[in-house]
Write a protein that holds these residues in place. Structure first.
Motif, PDB file in Angstrom:
ATOM      1  N   LEU A   1     -28.433  -2.038  45.837  1.00 30.86           N
ATOM      2  CA  LEU A   1     -28.452  -3.014  46.966  1.00 30.86           C
ATOM      3  C   LEU A   1     -30.121  -3.578  47.134  1.00 30.86           C
ATOM      4  CD1 LEU A   1     -26.045  -1.681  49.668  1.00 30.86           C
ATOM      5  CD2 LEU A   1     -25.883  -3.994  48.359  1.00 30.86           C
ATOM      6  N   LEU A   2     -31.013  -2.276  47.005  1.00 31.77           N
ATOM      7  CA  LEU A   2     -32.307  -2.580  47.051  1.00 31.77           C
ATOM      8  C   LEU A   2     -32.941  -3.732  45.912  1.00 31.77           C
ATOM      9  CD1 LEU A   2     -34.024   0.635  48.278  1.00 31.77           C
ATOM     10  CD2 LEU A   2     -33.951  -1.275  49.533  1.00 31.77           C
ATOM     11  N   ILE A   3     -32.493  -3.476  44.822  1.00 34.28           N
ATOM     12  CA  ILE A   3     -32.811  -4.207  43.686  1.00 34.28           C
ATOM     13  C   ILE A   3     -32.396  -5.654  43.972  1.00 34.28           C
ATOM     14  CG2 ILE A   3     -32.677  -4.906  41.215  1.00 34.28           C
ATOM     15  CD1 ILE A   3     -32.676  -1.368  40.898  1.00 34.28           C
ATOM     16  N   LEU A   4     -30.932  -5.669  44.343  1.00 37.79           N
ATOM     17  CA  LEU A   4     -30.381  -6.914  44.673  1.00 37.79           C
ATOM     18  C   LEU A   4     -31.080  -7.816  45.785  1.00 37.79           C
ATOM     19  CD1 LEU A   4     -26.617  -6.153  43.773  1.00 37.79           C
ATOM     20  CD2 LEU A   4     -28.164  -7.453  42.346  1.00 37.79           C
TER      21      LEU A   4
ATOM     22  N   ASN B   1     -38.069  -2.494  44.354  1.00 35.96           N
ATOM     23  CA  ASN B   1     -37.496  -2.279  42.952  1.00 35.96           C
ATOM     24  C   ASN B   1     -37.821  -0.866  42.404  1.00 35.96           C
ATOM     25  OD1 ASN B   1     -36.362  -4.690  41.381  1.00 35.96           O
ATOM     26  ND2 ASN B   1     -37.977  -5.739  42.272  1.00 35.96           N
ATOM     27  N   LEU B   2     -39.034  -0.392  42.700  1.00 32.64           N
ATOM     28  CA  LEU B   2     -39.203   1.079  42.529  1.00 32.64           C
ATOM     29  C   LEU B   2     -38.154   2.220  43.056  1.00 32.64           C
ATOM     30  CD1 LEU B   2     -42.334   2.687  41.749  1.00 32.64           C
ATOM     31  CD2 LEU B   2     -40.917   3.823  43.343  1.00 32.64           C
TER      32      LEU B   2
ATOM     33  N   ALA C   1     -35.209   4.233  41.603  1.00 33.84           N
ATOM     34  CA  ALA C   1     -35.075   5.553  41.697  1.00 33.84           C
ATOM     35  C   ALA C   1     -33.723   6.056  42.244  1.00 33.84           C
ATOM     36  CB  ALA C   1     -36.218   6.077  42.691  1.00 33.84           C
ATOM     37  N   GLY C   2     -33.046   5.122  43.292  1.00 36.48           N
ATOM     38  CA  GLY C   2     -31.970   5.597  43.694  1.00 36.48           C
ATOM     39  C   GLY C   2     -30.846   5.412  42.828  1.00 36.48           C
TER      40      GLY C   2
ATOM     41  N   TRP D   1     -37.780   0.445  34.565  1.00 40.16           N
ATOM     42  CA  TRP D   1     -37.748  -0.375  35.736  1.00 40.16           C
ATOM     43  C   TRP D   1     -38.864   0.297  36.685  1.00 40.16           C
ATOM     44  CZ3 TRP D   1     -35.043  -4.728  35.602  1.00 40.16           C
ATOM     45  CH2 TRP D   1     -34.913  -5.442  37.005  1.00 40.16           C
ATOM     46  N   ILE D   2     -38.928   1.587  36.901  1.00 46.76           N
ATOM     47  CA  ILE D   2     -39.899   2.308  37.613  1.00 46.76           C
ATOM     48  C   ILE D   2     -41.337   2.148  37.112  1.00 46.76           C
ATOM     49  CG2 ILE D   2     -40.435   4.638  38.304  1.00 46.76           C
ATOM     50  CD1 ILE D   2     -37.391   5.240  38.779  1.00 46.76           C
ATOM     51  N   LEU D   3     -41.354   2.287  35.798  1.00 45.27           N
ATOM     52  CA  LEU D   3     -42.893   2.227  35.321  1.00 45.27           C
ATOM     53  C   LEU D   3     -43.416   0.637  35.333  1.00 45.27           C
ATOM     54  CD1 LEU D   3     -42.257   4.367  32.202  1.00 45.27           C
ATOM     55  CD2 LEU D   3     -43.552   4.779  34.157  1.00 45.27           C
TER      56      LEU D   3
END
Length: 94
Positions: A15-18, A40-41, A45-46, A66-68
């Motif tokens: 949900l955070l990414i979207l 996004n980070l 992570a989730g 994606w995290i990097l």
């Protein structure tokens, strides 16, 4: 449907990414700011946490990348803010 805690964390990450992507497309968030890569980070992570239930190598690699990339975005945004602040304090160099 029974969801384990790591499934809930993964869904929240998704949900955070979207939400971040929607806000970017709706021009409510800047891709050059700190908020977008931070969302996004934490989202990535989730999703990584959700892999505690069932590991998937391709998702692991994608979310790690994606995290990097998000961490790089945070770093460059913070660096640019510092540079802008220093040039503003010194009179802008004009």
């Amino acid at each position: 449907m029974n969801l384990a805690w790591y499934d809930v964390v993964g869904l929240l990450g998704t949900l955070l990414i979207l939400i971040a992507y929607f806000l970017l497309q709706a021009r409510r968030l800047s891709g050059n700011g700190v908020a977008y890569p931070v969302l996004n980070l934490f989202g990535a992570a989730g999703v990584l946490v959700s892999l505690l239930g069932t590991f998937n190598l391709s998702v692991f690699l994608l979310e790690t990348a994606w995290i990097l990339v998000s961490a790089y975005g945070i770093w460059t945004s913070m660096r640019q803010r510092r540079i802008d602040g220093e040039s503003h304090q010194s009179g802008g160099g004009k």
